[in-house]
Write a protein that holds these residues in place. Structure first.
Motif, mmCIF file in Angstrom:
data_model
loop_
_atom_site.group_PDB
_atom_site.id
_atom_site.type_symbol
_atom_site.label_atom_id
_atom_site.label_comp_id
_atom_site.label_asym_id
_atom_site.label_seq_id
_atom_site.Cartn_x
_atom_site.Cartn_y
_atom_site.Cartn_z
ATOM 1 N N PHE A 188 19.232 -45.916 -1.660
ATOM 2 C CA PHE A 188 20.679 -45.754 -1.510
ATOM 3 C C PHE A 188 21.124 -44.405 -2.067
ATOM 4 N N GLY A 189 20.604 -44.046 -3.247
ATOM 5 C CA GLY A 189 20.961 -42.761 -3.848
ATOM 6 C C GLY A 189 20.544 -41.589 -2.977
ATOM 7 N N ALA A 190 19.327 -41.631 -2.461
ATOM 8 C CA ALA A 190 18.845 -40.543 -1.602
ATOM 9 C C ALA A 190 19.659 -40.468 -0.315
ATOM 10 N N GLY A 191 19.931 -41.611 0.272
ATOM 11 C CA GLY A 191 20.723 -41.627 1.507
ATOM 12 C C GLY A 191 22.141 -41.141 1.276
ATOM 13 N N TYR A 192 22.715 -41.494 0.146
ATOM 14 C CA TYR A 192 24.086 -41.080 -0.174
ATOM 15 C C TYR A 192 24.153 -39.575 -0.432
ATOM 16 N N LEU A 193 23.210 -39.078 -1.242
ATOM 17 C CA LEU A 193 23.215 -37.648 -1.571
ATOM 18 C C LEU A 193 22.932 -36.774 -0.351
ATOM 19 N N LEU A 194 22.048 -37.212 0.518
ATOM 20 C CA LEU A 194 21.715 -36.436 1.710
ATOM 21 C C LEU A 194 22.584 -36.803 2.907
ATOM 22 N N ALA A 195 23.443 -37.794 2.738
ATOM 23 C CA ALA A 195 24.323 -38.279 3.807
ATOM 24 C C ALA A 195 23.504 -38.616 5.054
ATOM 25 N N SER A 196 22.423 -39.342 4.830
ATOM 26 C CA SER A 196 21.532 -39.666 5.940
ATOM 27 C C SER A 196 21.113 -41.125 5.856
ATOM 28 N N PHE A 197 21.544 -41.873 6.845
ATOM 29 C CA PHE A 197 21.164 -43.276 6.924
ATOM 30 C C PHE A 197 19.665 -43.396 7.197
ATOM 31 N N GLN A 198 19.141 -42.492 8.014
ATOM 32 C CA GLN A 198 17.717 -42.521 8.341
ATOM 33 C C GLN A 198 16.860 -42.299 7.093
ATOM 34 N N THR A 199 17.262 -41.376 6.232
ATOM 35 C CA THR A 199 16.528 -41.134 4.987
ATOM 36 C C THR A 199 16.544 -42.378 4.113
ATOM 37 N N MET A 200 17.682 -43.037 4.051
ATOM 38 C CA MET A 200 17.787 -44.246 3.247
ATOM 39 C C MET A 200 16.837 -45.325 3.770
ATOM 40 N N ILE A 201 16.826 -45.552 5.062
ATOM 41 C CA ILE A 201 15.974 -46.587 5.657
ATOM 42 C C ILE A 201 14.499 -46.246 5.483
ATOM 43 N N LEU A 202 14.132 -44.977 5.711
ATOM 44 C CA LEU A 202 12.731 -44.583 5.570
ATOM 45 C C LEU A 202 12.261 -44.667 4.126
ATOM 46 N N THR A 203 13.123 -44.305 3.181
ATOM 47 C CA THR A 203 12.768 -44.405 1.767
ATOM 48 C C THR A 203 12.562 -45.859 1.375
ATOM 49 N N TYR A 204 13.454 -46.717 1.811
ATOM 50 C CA TYR A 204 13.313 -48.135 1.479
ATOM 51 C C TYR A 204 12.083 -48.747 2.159
ATOM 52 N N ALA A 205 11.826 -48.368 3.416
ATOM 53 C CA ALA A 205 10.654 -48.878 4.128
ATOM 54 C C ALA A 205 9.372 -48.445 3.420
ATOM 55 N N GLY A 206 9.333 -47.210 2.941
ATOM 56 C CA GLY A 206 8.175 -46.752 2.179
ATOM 57 C C GLY A 206 8.006 -47.554 0.896
ATOM 58 N N GLY A 207 9.118 -47.889 0.260
ATOM 59 C CA GLY A 207 9.073 -48.715 -0.944
ATOM 60 C C GLY A 207 8.565 -50.113 -0.656
ATOM 61 N N VAL A 208 8.956 -50.669 0.464
ATOM 62 C CA VAL A 208 8.487 -52.008 0.840
ATOM 63 C C VAL A 208 6.980 -51.982 1.094
ATOM 64 N N VAL A 209 6.509 -50.932 1.774
ATOM 65 C CA VAL A 209 5.066 -50.812 2.034
ATOM 66 C C VAL A 209 4.309 -50.663 0.713
ATOM 67 N N LEU A 210 4.797 -49.806 -0.185
ATOM 68 C CA LEU A 210 4.144 -49.627 -1.483
ATOM 69 C C LEU A 210 4.156 -50.921 -2.296
ATOM 70 N N THR A 211 5.280 -51.634 -2.281
ATOM 71 C CA THR A 211 5.379 -52.914 -2.987
ATOM 72 C C THR A 211 4.381 -53.918 -2.419
ATOM 73 N N THR A 212 4.238 -53.939 -1.112
ATOM 74 C CA THR A 212 3.281 -54.837 -0.470
ATOM 75 C C THR A 212 1.854 -54.506 -0.892
ATOM 76 N N LEU A 213 1.530 -53.213 -0.950
ATOM 77 C CA LEU A 213 0.180 -52.809 -1.348
ATOM 78 C C LEU A 213 -0.115 -53.134 -2.811
ATOM 79 N N VAL A 214 0.913 -53.181 -3.644
ATOM 80 C CA VAL A 214 0.714 -53.487 -5.061
ATOM 81 C C VAL A 214 0.640 -54.991 -5.295
#
Length: 93
Positions: A25-51
């Motif tokens: 949310f912070g990255a998406g808000y600062l960069l004003a990019s919904f796509q960045t927010m979704i991609l950052t969160y998706a990467g977090g979900v993948v990393l969480t799954t791997l852990v």
């Protein structure tokens, strides 16, 4: 995975997903990019799954101690107790 490992995996999953949601949310808000927010969160979900999804050795620090089959034969299974209490039904006339 033992019981304590399951608890740890659940806690890690919740903490990591919440942290990545805040970061995304912070990255998406600062960069004003919904796509960045979704991609950052998706990467977090993948990393969480791997852990949390694989059965890593640190999730099995408290293994259960099972009885040997020869030891189990020495101790009979407990039989369920049969509690037969006949209740009289009241008949209304």
């Amino acid at each position: 995975m033992d019981w304590e490992g399951q608890k740890l995996a659940e806690q890690l999953m919740q903490i990591m997903l919440l942290a990545f949601a805040v970061i995304a949310f912070g990255a998406g808000y600062l960069l004003a990019s919904f796509q960045t927010m979704i991609l950052t969160y998706a990467g977090g979900v993948v990393l969480t799954t791997l852990v949390t999804l694989p059965n890593w050795p640190f999730f099995n620090k408290h293994p259960l101690k099972w009885l040997d089959p020869s030891e189990a034969e020495k101790h009979p299974k407990p039989q369920p107790s049969v509690n037969v209490t006949a209740k009289k039904k009241s008949v209304k006339k």
